[in-house]
Write a protein that holds these residues in place. Structure first.
Motif, PDB file in Angstrom:
ATOM      1  N   THR A   1      28.421 -21.399  20.359  1.00  0.00           N
ATOM      2  CA  THR A   1      29.074 -22.550  19.742  1.00  0.00           C
ATOM      3  C   THR A   1      28.351 -23.828  20.135  1.00  0.00           C
ATOM      4  O   THR A   1      28.022 -24.020  21.312  1.00  0.00           O
ATOM      5  CB  THR A   1      30.545 -22.642  20.165  1.00  0.00           C
ATOM      6  N   VAL A   2      28.084 -24.666  19.165  1.00  0.00           N
ATOM      7  CA  VAL A   2      27.449 -25.960  19.417  1.00  0.00           C
ATOM      8  C   VAL A   2      28.519 -27.042  19.276  1.00  0.00           C
ATOM      9  O   VAL A   2      29.126 -27.155  18.215  1.00  0.00           O
ATOM     10  CB  VAL A   2      26.324 -26.219  18.406  1.00  0.00           C
ATOM     11  N   PRO A   3      28.763 -27.808  20.340  1.00  0.00           N
ATOM     12  CA  PRO A   3      29.852 -28.780  20.279  1.00  0.00           C
ATOM     13  C   PRO A   3      29.573 -29.914  19.299  1.00  0.00           C
ATOM     14  O   PRO A   3      28.423 -30.306  19.097  1.00  0.00           O
ATOM     15  CB  PRO A   3      29.953 -29.295  21.716  1.00  0.00           C
ATOM     16  N   ASP A   4      30.624 -30.441  18.722  1.00  0.00           N
ATOM     17  CA  ASP A   4      30.548 -31.500  17.726  1.00  0.00           C
ATOM     18  C   ASP A   4      30.007 -32.797  18.316  1.00  0.00           C
ATOM     19  O   ASP A   4      30.388 -33.201  19.412  1.00  0.00           O
ATOM     20  CB  ASP A   4      31.961 -31.722  17.163  1.00  0.00           C
ATOM     21  N   GLY A   5      29.110 -33.433  17.607  1.00  0.00           N
ATOM     22  CA  GLY A   5      28.659 -34.775  17.960  1.00  0.00           C
ATOM     23  C   GLY A   5      27.727 -34.865  19.146  1.00  0.00           C
ATOM     24  O   GLY A   5      27.342 -35.965  19.539  1.00  0.00           O
ATOM     25  N   GLU A   6      27.358 -33.759  19.715  1.00  0.00           N
ATOM     26  CA  GLU A   6      26.493 -33.805  20.895  1.00  0.00           C
ATOM     27  C   GLU A   6      25.048 -33.496  20.528  1.00  0.00           C
ATOM     28  O   GLU A   6      24.755 -32.984  19.458  1.00  0.00           O
ATOM     29  CB  GLU A   6      26.970 -32.784  21.933  1.00  0.00           C
ATOM     30  N   LEU A   7      24.179 -33.803  21.484  1.00  0.00           N
ATOM     31  CA  LEU A   7      22.788 -33.414  21.332  1.00  0.00           C
ATOM     32  C   LEU A   7      22.586 -32.179  22.210  1.00  0.00           C
ATOM     33  O   LEU A   7      22.635 -32.263  23.432  1.00  0.00           O
ATOM     34  CB  LEU A   7      21.874 -34.550  21.776  1.00  0.00           C
ATOM     35  N   THR A   8      22.428 -31.052  21.565  1.00  0.00           N
ATOM     36  CA  THR A   8      22.272 -29.799  22.283  1.00  0.00           C
ATOM     37  C   THR A   8      20.816 -29.365  22.216  1.00  0.00           C
ATOM     38  O   THR A   8      20.229 -29.350  21.140  1.00  0.00           O
ATOM     39  CB  THR A   8      23.149 -28.706  21.645  1.00  0.00           C
ATOM     40  N   ALA A   9      20.281 -29.028  23.374  1.00  0.00           N
ATOM     41  CA  ALA A   9      18.922 -28.519  23.374  1.00  0.00           C
ATOM     42  C   ALA A   9      18.979 -27.002  23.380  1.00  0.00           C
ATOM     43  O   ALA A   9      19.738 -26.409  24.151  1.00  0.00           O
ATOM     44  CB  ALA A   9      18.158 -29.017  24.585  1.00  0.00           C
ATOM     45  N   LEU A  10      18.201 -26.407  22.500  1.00  0.00           N
ATOM     46  CA  LEU A  10      18.069 -24.955  22.485  1.00  0.00           C
ATOM     47  C   LEU A  10      16.719 -24.656  23.118  1.00  0.00           C
ATOM     48  O   LEU A  10      15.678 -24.887  22.518  1.00  0.00           O
ATOM     49  CB  LEU A  10      18.150 -24.450  21.044  1.00  0.00           C
ATOM     50  N   LEU A  11      16.796 -24.182  24.354  1.00  0.00           N
ATOM     51  CA  LEU A  11      15.580 -24.048  25.153  1.00  0.00           C
ATOM     52  C   LEU A  11      15.236 -22.580  25.314  1.00  0.00           C
ATOM     53  O   LEU A  11      16.126 -21.757  25.541  1.00  0.00           O
ATOM     54  CB  LEU A  11      15.829 -24.697  26.524  1.00  0.00           C
ATOM     55  N   GLY A  12      13.981 -22.257  25.218  1.00  0.00           N
ATOM     56  CA  GLY A  12      13.595 -20.867  25.431  1.00  0.00           C
ATOM     57  C   GLY A  12      12.109 -20.703  25.223  1.00  0.00           C
ATOM     58  O   GLY A  12      11.487 -21.519  24.542  1.00  0.00           O
ATOM     59  N   PRO A  13      11.544 -19.657  25.810  1.00  0.00           N
ATOM     60  CA  PRO A  13      10.114 -19.409  25.604  1.00  0.00           C
ATOM     61  C   PRO A  13       9.878 -18.952  24.170  1.00  0.00           C
ATOM     62  O   PRO A  13      10.829 -18.630  23.457  1.00  0.00           O
ATOM     63  CB  PRO A  13       9.809 -18.286  26.592  1.00  0.00           C
ATOM     64  N   SER A  14       8.623 -18.923  23.727  1.00  0.00           N
ATOM     65  CA  SER A  14       8.352 -18.471  22.371  1.00  0.00           C
ATOM     66  C   SER A  14       8.720 -16.991  22.277  1.00  0.00           C
ATOM     67  O   SER A  14       8.521 -16.230  23.214  1.00  0.00           O
ATOM     68  CB  SER A  14       6.888 -18.691  22.022  1.00  0.00           C
ATOM     69  N   GLY A  15       9.301 -16.631  21.152  1.00  0.00           N
ATOM     70  CA  GLY A  15       9.753 -15.264  20.973  1.00  0.00           C
ATOM     71  C   GLY A  15      11.160 -15.041  21.478  1.00  0.00           C
ATOM     72  O   GLY A  15      11.672 -13.924  21.431  1.00  0.00           O
ATOM     73  N   SER A  16      11.817 -16.099  21.937  1.00  0.00           N
ATOM     74  CA  SER A  16      13.166 -15.917  22.472  1.00  0.00           C
ATOM     75  C   SER A  16      14.203 -15.866  21.355  1.00  0.00           C
ATOM     76  O   SER A  16      15.338 -15.509  21.581  1.00  0.00           O
ATOM     77  CB  SER A  16      13.491 -17.064  23.426  1.00  0.00           C
ATOM     78  N   GLY A  17      13.807 -16.245  20.155  1.00  0.00           N
ATOM     79  CA  GLY A  17      14.743 -16.198  19.028  1.00  0.00           C
ATOM     80  C   GLY A  17      15.231 -17.563  18.602  1.00  0.00           C
ATOM     81  O   GLY A  17      16.078 -17.669  17.727  1.00  0.00           O
ATOM     82  N   LYS A  18      14.674 -18.639  19.177  1.00  0.00           N
ATOM     83  CA  LYS A  18      15.197 -19.954  18.820  1.00  0.00           C
ATOM     84  C   LYS A  18      14.816 -20.355  17.401  1.00  0.00           C
ATOM     85  O   LYS A  18      15.625 -20.949  16.692  1.00  0.00           O
ATOM     86  CB  LYS A  18      14.793 -21.039  19.821  1.00  0.00           C
TER      87      LYS A  18
END
Lengths: 272, 299, 353
Positions: free
Chosen positions: C25-42
């Protein structure tokens, strides 16, 4: 030594250029000689008056205005049609996913190997069935598409990053809008090049218009010029004047848009 | 590639874009191809309706025994052999002269390319005048008295010269593009390694240019197999003196349009198609091997 | 707009599933970073959000509205691509205008909005230029304006800083933060760069092998990692690990006894190894051999050797190679179970509960 080498290159190239140009020069020179004279190479005089009236006579002897109109109409409609159908198909083959995409594409490419001459016979029969012989439809409809053009445009469309397409789609553009607002304007040089090549082919086409028309009303310039030869016989000055009519529009087009034509040929033939 | 899964919906959507091209292609290329095969196998049919009442190999048999067809094949091969190697070599020569020329390269290119944009009928008529026996420029220049267009011994040569002149510019252009594709650094390295100009051409340029050479050759072969407009215009609607310039396509035209022998014409068209397929197939095999070899090299 | 991934599974043909029963779940109105190495599925997640991919199973919700099968144009997602994807044949002005044109917004209204957003991202002076005439950072701003002008429900930023040089990166990080706060749009910032994520985001989700490893603030991810993957991915230099058995004899008896049966690995942050004496409470003091030091500007990376184990410290002053008594602080020292779960985080025991 190096200078000599470069000089030699220029000399050879100039000799070749003269050979390439000579027929064109003769064409113009002869067209300005007194009509109905037999010309011998060493004797005809450069100084004799230029007979511009040959052009007027030639123009009157056959319905060249009609031929011009026909050629313009056929060239414009077939080129426009080819571009339109090819742009649409090239978009589908470069941007859309559908069943049988690869098979269909390969099938179309394979079709380009068929010599048009083989198709002439059944196409003639089809047109007879449709009562299209001696109509503009016969000159235009079969040529409203070109697999070569489609292929060249698809290759060009594939060079743009996919992100461009996705960005446009996310920003609310439909496929149709993306194609006409982004892809076509972006590829204007390639489209011009492909269009010019098709136009040259169409303007100069001979065998097909020769076969599907036999009334002067429908003749295109090359066919009209060919029939003109039987009227003039050995009256070369008049014949050459008529030849100049046929040749000049494309020469002007070529000189004006040379860079597109060159790019088009290179792209269509080498990047396949 | 994203959303790689096609569905019925995406297929219908794509079909809307493909429809104009597909309809015309099916109507004027696919259907005629099948029909041509059918006609070539027809032994009895109505010229105007195309209705076939009997099938057989008779048309191909007739071609096999028709001396005119033999002549057409022979002339086509001779003609192609006369034009293609000369055109390819001359074009390569001119392209090498033009390549990296300090000045005027564009000017020369424009001149050499002029015949390509000019109506074949028009240039053929001009050449018809140049080839005249009595006051022709060609005879004048080489001090001969040959009746180029009426002597069966020379008329095919006249056709060859015309087509050579006409095809040169196009091939030069393709060679120039091929030469441009060759990375300058290879030649630079070769020069640093002490290779002479000739060695650089033979060991660097030529091998890298081979695919272009093949491409141009195949293209020229296929185009010249189909020569018709030039014949028609140069010999004013005939196949030259004593049929000396009867080519395959002219034969097809004659059988179909003049003699109404649809079956024979279609069969000769298929023979032409066979020739084209053979050449393309050979070239395709070569390219397949060449690209595989390149990929292996890259690994 | 709150974004929810519900039990999503996605597989490419002839491959193991990229995502299996994925929930996030990504919270409303926030800046969420999706962090992960390459190939992690981001990238896959991003494409699912944009509608470039459709999941095999599961649902994607925007504020409880199911958008799983909505097309790209329908879900009102704004996206800034890694290569910016600016239309090369259009001026900056026309690039920003593009989404409005597609939506048939009236000219006067369009111009007003273009002015507003150009001012927001500070590209007003370049409106009549073409993308090729702009620097990477300027192109980035234009792409942001173009994505924002359609007032997206969600803004996706795909590695937006990866093509910029170090200095611009810092500036644009702040800019993105400022613009996000000014607009309040729910933003997902995809990156493989932990510094970007730590500096910019309200919340960071660390993704690895198509699984959410941990969601939290940068501080939480750094100081109380949920597992070994998180602890290893966050922090530079990388976490040093050694077998629990090797360190156990040196630990206070009660601590060693408590984790003797469960812990298999110890992770030590480079700042947890200190020169003694120090006021910071220590778990233990051991004599270690300093083998070399790398001087990286402000930081000194010291390479240490202790009981056949290699350790790293960034908390030592310049020293000559030799034996030194060094202390191990509790914060920055983690115990991990065999399955990678973090059992103990140096006293700040969130993972224990």
């Amino acid at each position: 030594m190096k200078k000599l080498l470069i000089g030699g290159r220029y000399l050879l190239l100039a000799l070749g250029a003269v050979a390439m140009l000579l027929p064109f020069v003769w064409m113009v020179v002869i067209s300005l000689q007194p009509a109905a004279t037999t010309l011998t190479l060493p004797t005809f005089a450069w100084s004799s008056a230029l007979h511009w009236e040959n052009y007027r006579h030639a123009w009157r002897l056959a319905p060249f205005a009609q031929y011009y109109g026909n050629s313009l109409l056929v060239t414009a409609t077939t080129t426009g049609g080819q571009l339109f159908t090819s742009i649409l198909a090239a978009f589908a083959f470069s941007h859309l996913h559908f069943y049988g995409r690869r098979l269909l594409f390969r099938g179309l490419i394979a079709l380009t190997m068929i010599p048009g001459e083989l198709l002439l016979i059944p196409n003639f029969i089809t047109l007879t069935h449709l009562h299209w012989i001696n109509t503009y439809a016969a000159l235009i409809v079969p040529w409203l598409t070109s697999i070569f053009a489609m292929f060249a445009l698809r290759q060009a469309f594939l060079t743009h990053p996919q992100s461009l397409y996705y960005a446009a789609r996310l920003e609310g553009a439909s496929d149709w809008q993306y194609l006409w607002h982004v892809l076509v304007p972006l590829n204007r040089p390639v489209i011009t090049a492909v269009g010019l090549l098709q136009a040259i082919g169409s303007w100069n086409a001979f065998m097909w218009p020769l076969i599907v028309t036999n009334s002067p009303r429908l003749r295109t310039l090359p066919v009209g010029l060919m029939t003109f030869t039987s009227q003039t016989g050995t009256n070369y000055p008049l014949l050459m004047a008529a030849t100049v009519f046929v040749v000049v529009p494309l020469l002007i087009l070529y000189l004006a848009l040379q860079k597109y034509i060159v790019a088009g040929i290179t792209r269509a033939n080498l990047k396949g | 590639m994203l959303n790689p899964k096609p569905s019925l919906k995406t297929t219908l959507h794509a079909l809307a874009y493909l429809a104009p091209l597909l309809i015309i292609t099916v109507l004027f290329t696919v259907w005629p191809l099948l029909s041509a095969v059918r006609l070539s196998l027809a032994t009895r049919s109505n010229f105007y309706t195309g209705r076939v009442t009997a099938y057989g190999w008779a048309n191909f048999g007739a071609l096999w025994h028709d001396p005119d067809f033999h002549r057409a094949v022979q002339h086509t091969l001779l003609f192609t052999l006369g034009v293609v190697p000369a055109s390819v070599l001359l074009a390569l020569g001119v392209a090498l002269l033009l390549n990296r020329l300090p000045h005027c390269a564009r000017f020369f290119q424009t001149l050499y390319f002029l015949p390509f944009v000019t109506s074949t009928v028009a240039v053929s008529l001009v050449w018809g005048w140049l080839f005249q026996a009595d006051h022709g420029v060609v005879n004048g220049l080489i001090h001969t008295n040959i009746d180029w267009l009426n002597d069966p011994h020379y008329s095919l040569l006249a056709l060859i010269l015309l087509c050579l002149w006409q095809s040169l510019g196009f091939n030069i252009l393709l060679f120039l593009a091929g030469l441009n594709h060759i990375d300058d650094r290879y030649l630079l390295v070769a020069q640093l390694n002490g290779a002479t100009a000739w060695q650089r051409f033979w060991h660097v340029t030529w091998p890298l240019l081979t695919p272009t050479v093949i491409l141009i050759t195949v293209n020229a072969l296929i185009t010249n197999f189909k020569v018709f407009d030039q014949v028609y215009a140069l010999f004013h609607g005939s196949a030259g003196p004593a049929n000396a310039d009867l080519t395959l396509t002219y034969y097809l035209y004659q059988k179909f349009y003049i003699e109404n022998q649809t079956g024979l014409a279609a069969a000769s068209g298929l023979v032409l198609f066979g020739l084209v397929l053979l050449i393309t197939g050979l070239a395709g095999t070569y390219f397949h091997h060449w690209t595989r070899w390149l990929r292996k090299d890259a690994r | 707009m709150e974004v929810t991934f519900q039990d999503i599974t996605l597989a490419y043909p002839h491959q193991a599933p990229t995502l299996a029963h994925f929930t996030w779940t990504v919270p409303d109105g926030e800046l969420t970073a999706l962090l992960g190495p390459s190939g992690s599925g981001k990238t896959t997640l991003l494409n699912l959000l944009a509608g470039l991919l459709t999941p095999d199973h599961g649902r994607l919700l925007f504020d409880q509205v199911d958008v799983t099968h909505q097309g790209m144009g329908q879900r009102n997602v704004g996206m800034v691509f890694q290569d910016y994807a600016l239309y090369p044949h259009l001026t900056v002005h026309d690039n920003i205008a593009f989404p409005l044109k597609m939506a048939h917004v009236k000219r006067a209204e369009r111009e007003a909005q273009i002015r507003q957003f150009a001012a927001l991202v500070r590209v007003t002076p370049f409106l009549q230029k073409y993308p090729r005439e702009l620097s990477g950072g300027q192109q980035q701003r234009v792409a942001l304006a173009r994505a924002l002008i359609q007032r997206p429900a969600v803004l996706l930023l795909d590695e937006p800083l990866s093509n910029l040089d170090a200095e611009l990166r810092v500036t644009l990080r702040q800019e993105i933060r400022r613009i996000q706060q000014a607009t309040g749009v729910t933003t997902i910032f995809v990156t493989h760069n932990q510094t970007d994520a730590l500096q910019i985001a309200d919340t960071i989700t660390l993704l690895h092998h198509g699984q959410v490893q941990q969601t939290g603030t940068g501080h939480q991810l750094y100081h109380t990692p949920a597992n070994l993957t998180v602890a290893r991915f966050i922090g530079s230099p990388r976490l040093t690990t050694l077998p629990f058995a090797a360190l156990a004899p040196a630990l206070p008896d009660s601590l060693a006894a408590r984790f003797a049966s469960s812990a298999t690995l110890v992770g030590i942050r480079s700042e947890a190894l200190l020169a003694t004496p120090t006021p910071i409470p220590l778990l233990t003091t051991q004599t270690m051999r300093l083998t070399a030091q790398d001087f990286l500007g402000r930081d000194i990376v010291s390479h240490l050797r202790w009981h056949q184990q290699d350790l790293i410290s960034t908390a030592l002053p310049p020293l000559a190679p030799g034996e030194y008594p060094l202390g191990l602080a509790a914060p920055g020292c983690y115990f991990f179970a065999a399955n990678g779960r973090c059992l103990w985080t140096g006293g700040t025991d969130h993972a224990e509960s």
